[in-house]
Design an enzyme around this catalytic site. Structure first.
Site, PDB file in Angstrom:
ATOM      1  N   ASP A   1       0.654  11.836  -3.316  1.00 50.01           N
ATOM      2  CA  ASP A   1       0.802  10.629  -4.139  1.00 50.01           C
ATOM      3  C   ASP A   1       1.959   9.787  -3.620  1.00 50.01           C
ATOM      4  OD1 ASP A   1      -1.122  11.016  -6.380  1.00 50.01           O
ATOM      5  OD2 ASP A   1       0.051  12.831  -6.674  1.00 50.01           O
ATOM      6  N   GLU A   2       1.814   8.494  -3.687  1.00 49.44           N
ATOM      7  CA  GLU A   2       2.912   7.606  -3.369  1.00 49.44           C
ATOM      8  C   GLU A   2       2.955   6.489  -4.416  1.00 49.44           C
ATOM      9  OE1 GLU A   2       2.214   4.468  -0.293  1.00 49.44           O
ATOM     10  OE2 GLU A   2       0.746   5.913   0.439  1.00 49.44           O
TER      11      GLU A   2
END
Length: 888
Positions: free
Chosen positions: A555-556
């Site tokens: 995830d970013e």
């Protein structure tokens, strides 16, 4: 993931004895003293008394306040209130209330109070200069608006607390959860009941979801009746092939079983034998012979054959898992009241190699015992992968050698604005770190979990989410940095630093954090990641379960790093071939994935983060967990990643997120951003090998039909951008998901997981005959197309009736015997011409009714009723009760 926002109302009741001195302004507040407060000083004793006597009521007014759009997402809002009522005079304004507000407050409409967001979901309520105090018996209302909508009473998080200057924060007692003595489930006495389905349980004016009243449930349960004997020869999950060769259960197991090994060592089946023993079938020299043989000509992991005769049982398997699964099937055949079964031949093997369950212990911690109990039940139903999510924004839950700050600080939440000793409170965790939602697994705990899993043929997949969802790690390493810098040891301070101190980027994650993303331009970030992986790998080695699959999250946060000097230099200098900020997220995932691959570990990540990578830069052996919503075109990414040759594991939210509500009812637990009603029957209808075809039987989050176009699409240059799965490709398996934002207790995790886990096992192990074959040439699916024929629908309904009877008559009692707090279902009911009719999703469970609050009576057949009628179900063992519903 896109979460939805709410409209709410909060009622606070203040009660205190008089106090009479000056007080300090609360930390981080800008309260201007008034004449009312100047006569009083807040003391610890007074603050504590306020905590004991403050009564909080949270009240949703409407999801359709004047001035907000009534459809769509943009600009949507809800309205809410906070009422303050005091039993005695309160003149001091030297106090602040901190609480968790899931959806940010947009506007406060009351002059005497303001509400501001501190971080994430943590908000604070402070009196303004206009605050004139509270007289005894007086009520003041704080009106506010929040983003989007609120569809559940559960959204109102607990554990509000009072802060005043340097005094110890005081928990507001009235905002703590209580427990229903009959159901054992959490109650929120501070939340006003939802009463209006139109304004409180619709998220837009096009929302078609029906509140699951007894009448709605009654209609949904139609066609599933109690069938005597329907569960006699059934096994969950359904075997590949069963041939029953007798009736009247001639094979008795009352004397136990006697294991006979044919020229082989005893496989690790003690856990399976313990499950049999719990039903009363123990090992005995006088027991029915059970011969264990090697299954020849089979290489499929978990395959087995079971031959049951009156003289004995032969179990043949090719591996340890197969022997365990064969005994699990024997356990499933047994009725706990009658330890006898029919003769039969079973040939069995799993549909998917990956049959998993994901448990999030990071948002709210959950005990080692819960994990051990979960592993027991996973093994009982032939699941073989535990995805253990141990690090996220709200907590780090595993001891790591050499980095004590991760657990000293990152495993706790408390009221420390500086976050030197703990993380800020989130998700209603309250002011103190001494709660069940804080905690971590020691190295010894984790090794015990691994060994326990190995004994049950289950692989544990550790997950520490990065580079986004990493606030717990970041704040822990920030504290480490400050500690070593104070000692003058700059080298040690920067060794595992995860952020650029000069980064001025303003961004927000979906959970409203602006400081939760690792800086991927720092070598210290990768040094940290490498350290964590190596230490976890050591624990796996010590436990005898080598680390071969590690989930990095992937995830970013959109917009992170843009103003980081380190990243500006990184991009400008074309470091590692990165020439654009848009490439930084992919760079992180690719680099960590290849580091894992070099260590002999397969990398895994969530599908959205994995989609940012360049396939040519990724290890060929990579896993992607697919969590895209099908009604929003989620099949496209799923098919793309299957076609890459990755191990694509389905975690389709509409079906496989078990932290979502079972039924569409604002009192049901769970988040609801992709589904508001995922019960076992709906899950059973899932067709995982043909995601688009589910459009013929599903509706979207608002109950509306949708269409899925699975034909090939090309861009202007003739390059394929979406389309069908390539012939010969397919999904690696299924994984159920428990996320714990709203699940603070082990009991709630079990409630949300069971009995859905049994249907997850059914779908992961067995492919039903009624599932629509996949169209590799592409097709369009909606509720008017007929790939899912009437014959298939009829077959699905018939087979579901058998599964439902098996749950109600045979399997749920086994969960009771194992101490699992599964959800006892709500009851369908209908009053016709003065007679009460009822039904239930699992035939076989007892139903009770009462009239005008009188004595509960067992419902046996339609009965004449007059007055206020209520219904409820009982657990299979008759101990726990389901939630009571009123029959209108």
């Amino acid at each position: 993931m896109k979460l939805k926002l709410l409209t709410a109302a909060i009622t606070l009741v203040l009660a205190t004895s008089g106090c009479s001195d000056n007080s300090k302004v609360n930390d981080n507040s800008s309260v201007t003293q008034t004449k009312a407060e100047s006569a009083e000083v807040m003391t610890q004793a007074v603050l504590n008394q306020l905590g004991e006597t403050l009564d909080v009521k949270y009240r949703l007014l409407t999801n359709f306040p004047e001035g907000c759009p009534t459809e769509g997402v943009d600009g949507r809002c809800f309205s809410a209130q906070i009422d303050l009522t005091s039993k005695v005079d309160l003149t001091s304004a030297d106090w602040t209330i901190y609480y968790s507000q899931m959806r940010p407050v947009q506007e406060v409409l009351s002059e005497e109070f303001e509400i501001t967001r501190v971080k994430g979901d943590l908000h604070k309520i402070t009196p303004t200069a206009a605050f004139t105090g509270l007289k005894a018996g007086q009520t003041k209302t704080i009106d506010f608006r929040g983003e989007l909508w609120q569809l559940s009473e559960i959204d109102a998080m607990p554990n509000y607390y009072l802060v005043s200057g340097e005094l110890t924060p005081a928990l507001i007692k009235s905002t703590t959860v209580t427990h229903d003595p009959e159901t054992g489930m959490e109650l929120r006495p501070y939340v006003a009941d939802f009463t209006d389905a139109e304004t409180q349980y619709k998220r837009s004016d096009t929302d078609l979801i029906k509140w699951a009243t007894p009448e709605v449930l009654f209609q949904a349960n139609q066609g599933v009746e109690l069938q005597a004997g329907a569960a006699t020869n059934t096994i969950i999950p359904t075997p590949l092939k069963v041939e029953v060769t007798s009736e009247n259960r001639p094979v008795s197991l009352a004397a136990g079983i006697k294991l006979i090994l044919n020229a082989q060592a005893k496989p690790p089946i003690d856990a399976a034998l313990k499950r049999l023993a719990r039903l009363g079938v123990t090992e005995s020299d006088k027991g029915l012979p059970v011969v264990l043989n090697t299954l020849k000509d089979s290489t499929q992991t978990g395959a087995y054959q079971l031959a049951i005769t009156e003289q004995g049982i032969e179990l043949a398997a090719a591996d340890d898992a197969g022997f365990s699964y064969g005994l699990s099937s024997l356990t499933s055949l047994i009725d706990s009241q009658e330890l006898s079964i029919n003769t039969m031949l079973i040939e069995d093997a799993p549909r998917y190699d990956f049959r998993g369950m994901h448990i999030d212990v990071s948002r709210n911690f959950h005990s080692k015992q819960l994990i051990l109990d979960m592993l027991d039940q996973m093994a009982a139903y032939k699941l073989n992968k535990l995805h253990l999510h141990m690090a996220d924004d709200e907590g780090w839950r595993l001891e790591i050698d050499g980095l004590p700050e991760l657990t000293d600080i990152g495993s706790k939440r408390c009221h420390d604005i500086s976050e030197i000793t703990c993380l800020l409170p989130q998700l209603g965790s309250g002011p103190s770190a001494d709660t069940e939602v804080s905690g971590y697994y020691t190295k010894a705990d984790y090794i015990e979990i691994l060994k326990y899993a190995s004994a049950r043929q289950i692989q544990v997949i550790p997950s520490m989410d990065m580079p986004g969802h990493s606030r717990a790690a970041i704040k822990s390493m920030d504290a480490r940095y400050k500690k070593f810098m104070a000692e003058g040891n700059e080298t040690a301070a920067k060794e595992y630093l995860l952020t650029d101190p000069d980064d001025k980027t303003v961004y927000s994650s979906i959970q409203y954090y602006d400081d939760n993303t690792l800086n991927v331009c720092l070598e210290s970030t990768f040094h940290f990641v490498d350290k964590v992986i190596d230490e976890i790998a050591k624990l796996h080695k010590d436990a005898g379960q080598p680390l071969t699959l590690y989930h990095i999250g992937a995830d970013e946060t959109a917009g992170a790093w843009l103003e980081s000097p380190q990243c500006k230099a990184f991009v400008a200098n074309n470091v590692q071939g990165v020439t654009s900020f848009d490439e930084l997220g992919a760079y992180f995932v690719e680099r960590v994935s290849n580091t894992l691959n070099d260590k002999g570990i397969e990398p895994a990540g969530w599908s959205d983060g994995m989609s940012h990578t360049r396939p040519s830069m990724m290890p060929k052996k990579s896993q992607s967990n697919l969590w895209d919503v099908i009604s929003h075109g989620g099949h496209n990414r799923a098919h793309e990643q299957v076609n890459l040759g990755w191990d694509a594991v389905l975690g389709t939210p509409e079906m496989l997120y078990f932290d979502f509500p079972y039924e569409a009812d604002p009192k049901e637990h769970g988040y609801y951003w992709a589904s508001r009603n995922t019960n076992e029957r709906k899950l059973y209808g899932f067709m995982p090998d043909n995601l688009p075809a589910n459009a013929e039987q599903w509706t979207d989050i608002q109950g509306q039909a949708f269409e899925v176009d699975d034909t090939e699409k090309l861009d202007d240059n003739g390059k394929r951008v979406s389309g069908p799965i390539n012939q010969g490709k397919g999904f690696a398996g299924l994984q159920g998901q428990i996320w714990s934002e709203t699940l603070r207790s082990d009991e709630l995790v079990e409630y949300m997981t069971f009995p859905r886990l049994l249907i997850l096992a059914e779908k992961a192990w067995h492919k039903a005959s009624w599932e629509v074959p996949y169209q590799y040439t592409g097709a369009v699916y909606n509720q008017t197309t007929e790939f899912f024929t009437q014959e298939m629908r009829a077959s699905q309904a018939k087979q579901w009736a058998v599964i439902a009877n098996t749950l109600g008559q045979k399997e749920l009692i086994k969960l009771d015997m194992a101490g699992i707090d599964y959800r006892v279902p709500t009851v369908g009911a209908h009053i016709h011409e003065g007679e009460l009719h009822t039904n239930i999703i699992y035939p076989g469970l007892k139903i009770e009714y009462r009239i005008d609050g009188g004595k509960w009576k067992v419902f046996k057949s339609p009965v004449a009723v007059k007055g206020a009628v209520e219904v409820r179900a009982l657990a299979a063992d008759g101990t726990r009760k389901g939630r009571t519903l009123e029959v209108k």
